[in-house]
Design an enzyme around this catalytic site. Structure first.
Site, PDB file in Angstrom:
ATOM      1  N   HIS A  92       0.881  -1.181   0.000  1.00 33.83           N
ATOM      2  CA  HIS A  92       0.000   0.000   0.000  1.00 33.83           C
ATOM      3  C   HIS A  92       0.916   1.227   0.000  1.00 33.83           C
ATOM      4  CE1 HIS A  92      -3.468   2.345   0.291  1.00 33.83           C
ATOM      5  NE2 HIS A  92      -3.946   2.018   1.478  1.00 33.83           N
ATOM      6  N   GLN A 114      -0.243   4.849   1.031  1.00 34.66           N
ATOM      7  CA  GLN A 114      -0.514   4.988   2.459  1.00 34.66           C
ATOM      8  C   GLN A 114       0.773   5.274   3.235  1.00 34.66           C
ATOM      9  OE1 GLN A 114      -3.623   4.554   4.310  1.00 34.66           O
ATOM     10  NE2 GLN A 114      -2.263   5.589   5.736  1.00 34.66           N
ATOM     11  N   ARG A 122      -3.181  11.860   2.741  1.00 38.84           N
ATOM     12  CA  ARG A 122      -3.266  11.042   1.518  1.00 38.84           C
ATOM     13  C   ARG A 122      -3.458  11.954   0.315  1.00 38.84           C
ATOM     14  NH1 ARG A 122      -4.951   5.779   2.016  1.00 38.84           N
ATOM     15  NH2 ARG A 122      -4.350   5.730  -0.165  1.00 38.84           N
TER      16      ARG A 122
HETATM   17  N1   CP Z   1      -6.371   3.590   4.379  1.00 40.49           N
HETATM   18  C1   CP Z   1      -7.036   3.366   3.242  1.00 40.49           C
HETATM   19  O1   CP Z   1      -6.479   3.020   2.202  1.00 40.49           O
HETATM   20  O2   CP Z   1      -8.379   3.570   3.346  1.00 40.49           O
HETATM   21  P1   CP Z   1      -9.460   3.144   2.283  1.00 40.49           P
HETATM   22  O3   CP Z   1      -9.526   1.636   2.261  1.00 40.49           O
HETATM   23  O4   CP Z   1     -10.758   3.746   2.812  1.00 40.49           O
HETATM   24  O5   CP Z   1      -9.116   3.692   0.934  1.00 40.49           O
HETATM   25  N1  NVA Z   2      -4.504  -4.151   5.318  1.00 42.61           N
HETATM   26  C1  NVA Z   2      -5.744  -3.475   5.003  1.00 42.61           C
HETATM   27  C2  NVA Z   2      -5.511  -2.053   4.636  1.00 42.61           C
HETATM   28  C3  NVA Z   2      -6.756  -1.237   4.473  1.00 42.61           C
HETATM   29  C4  NVA Z   2      -6.492   0.163   4.042  1.00 42.61           C
HETATM   30  C5  NVA Z   2      -6.450  -4.216   3.894  1.00 42.61           C
HETATM   31  O1  NVA Z   2      -5.780  -4.650   2.944  1.00 42.61           O
HETATM   32  O2  NVA Z   2      -7.670  -4.357   3.964  1.00 42.61           O
END
Ligand code: CP
Ligand code: NVA
Length: 310
Positions: A128, A131, A297
């Site tokens: 991610h 993030q 973000r």
């Molecule tokens: N933290 C994050 O990526 O949030 P969302 O899943 O709401 O996009």
């Molecule tokens: N680890 C989590 C992150 C959410 C933003 C997922 O993949 O659902």
């Protein structure tokens, strides 16, 4: 052609440029008239739910002068089995960039290869990156340089968020501690790729200092950041009951916060499940940091988008 497919592959100089530009995008939001996406149409193609990532990218693309469409992968032929590489070749002939949230990391990589347009990873099972860029930006904004600091991740240490933290630590030279039961620690091959042995000890020459441990108190002691994420990542709902049982002791709460530095930041990528990875009291006491993280973000991703088309 620039893509942000992972923090693993993002060169350090580009990472640093994105973090620097994000400062300007945040400070000058009301005044800045940079429109690097003018006359461009971007697509957000998502196979998983999202609040923050979707809204911040849609807003950011518009603020940079671009048009944006949201494509729910399930409503596309992709959801009926059309290959990603064919979808990529179609979109690549029509639009100028894509932001993709999906399961397999290979899908964003294949999309980038076959579309020929800038492609941004908005979360996969492996990473991610947006993030963690926003998280580092937030740390720097609130506490200054991150190098030499201690970031402790508590919870499911094998999922996308801590994995992206590993690459950030490997590039930026801070100490990362991952507190998780053995079964929920990062895969050995990820640690090895980051220049670490599977027990988390650094191989000679590696920049990162990464400790993987099931001792949550040891990991929290003296930390500058206590960070957590959901115990049940998207796509793993069938494992929910077993995960809640296994991860029960890996919660950020007032007892754990007392072990960290007095001015430690408590961070959460959100969404938060109170009573699971964090308790209500600790979440609310740190809501200002956590929602600044969420806001950031937008600013960081505007820097990513500008970088991608430069
Ligand atoms: N933290 C994050 O990526 O949030 P969302 O899943 O709401 O996009
Ligand atoms: N680890 C989590 C992150 C959410 C933003 C997922 O993949 O659902």
């Amino acid at each position: 052609m620039k893509h942000l497919l992972s923090l693993e592959k993002l060169p350090l100089a580009d990472l640093e440029k994105i973090l620097r530009d994000a400062v300007i995008f945040k400070r000058e939001r009301a005044r800045l008239d940079r429109r690097p996406l003018a006359n461009q149409t971007w697509a957000l193609m998502f196979s998983k739910s999202s609040t923050r990532t979707r809204v911040s990218f849609e807003t950011g693309i518009r603020e940079l002068g671009g048009q944006v469409m949201f494509l729910s992968a399930n409503d596309m032929q992709l959801g009926r089995g059309e290959p990603i590489k064919d979808t990529a070749r179609v979109l690549g002939r029509m639009i100028h960039g894509a932001v993709i949230r999906t399961f397999a990391q290979g899908e964003v990589e294949e999309f980038a290869e076959f579309s020929g347009i800038p492609t941004i990873n908005a979360l996969t099972d492996d990473e991610h990156p947006c993030q963690i860029l926003a998280d580092i930006f937030t740390f720097k904004e609130l506490r200054g340089p991150i190098s030499g600091k201690v970031v402790t991740f508590v919870g499911d240490g094998a999922c996308n968020v801590p994995r992206s933290w590993i690459w950030a630590a490997a590039k930026l030279g801070f100490e990362l501690r991952i507190a998780a039961p053995k079964k929920f620690q990062p895969p050995a091959e990820v640690l090895e790729r980051a220049g670490l042995r599977s027990d988390g000890a650094a191989s000679p020459g590696a920049l990162a200092k990464i400790l993987c441990t099931d001792d949550v108190e040891k990991a929290a002691r003296g930390a500058d950041v206590l960070y957590t994420d959901v115990w049940v990542s998207m796509g793993l709902e069938a494992e929910a009951a077993a995960r809640l049982r296994a991860l029960r002791g890996y919660q950020i709460n007032s007892k754990l916060v007392k072990l960290a530095k007095a001015d430690a930041l408590v961070m959460h990528c959100l969404p938060a499940y109170r009573g699971k990875e964090i308790d209500e009291e600790t979440f609310e006491a740190n809501a200002r940091t956590i929602f600044t993280q969420a806001e950031n973000r937008l600013h960081v991703q505007k820097a990513v988008l500008s970088w991608a088309v430069a």
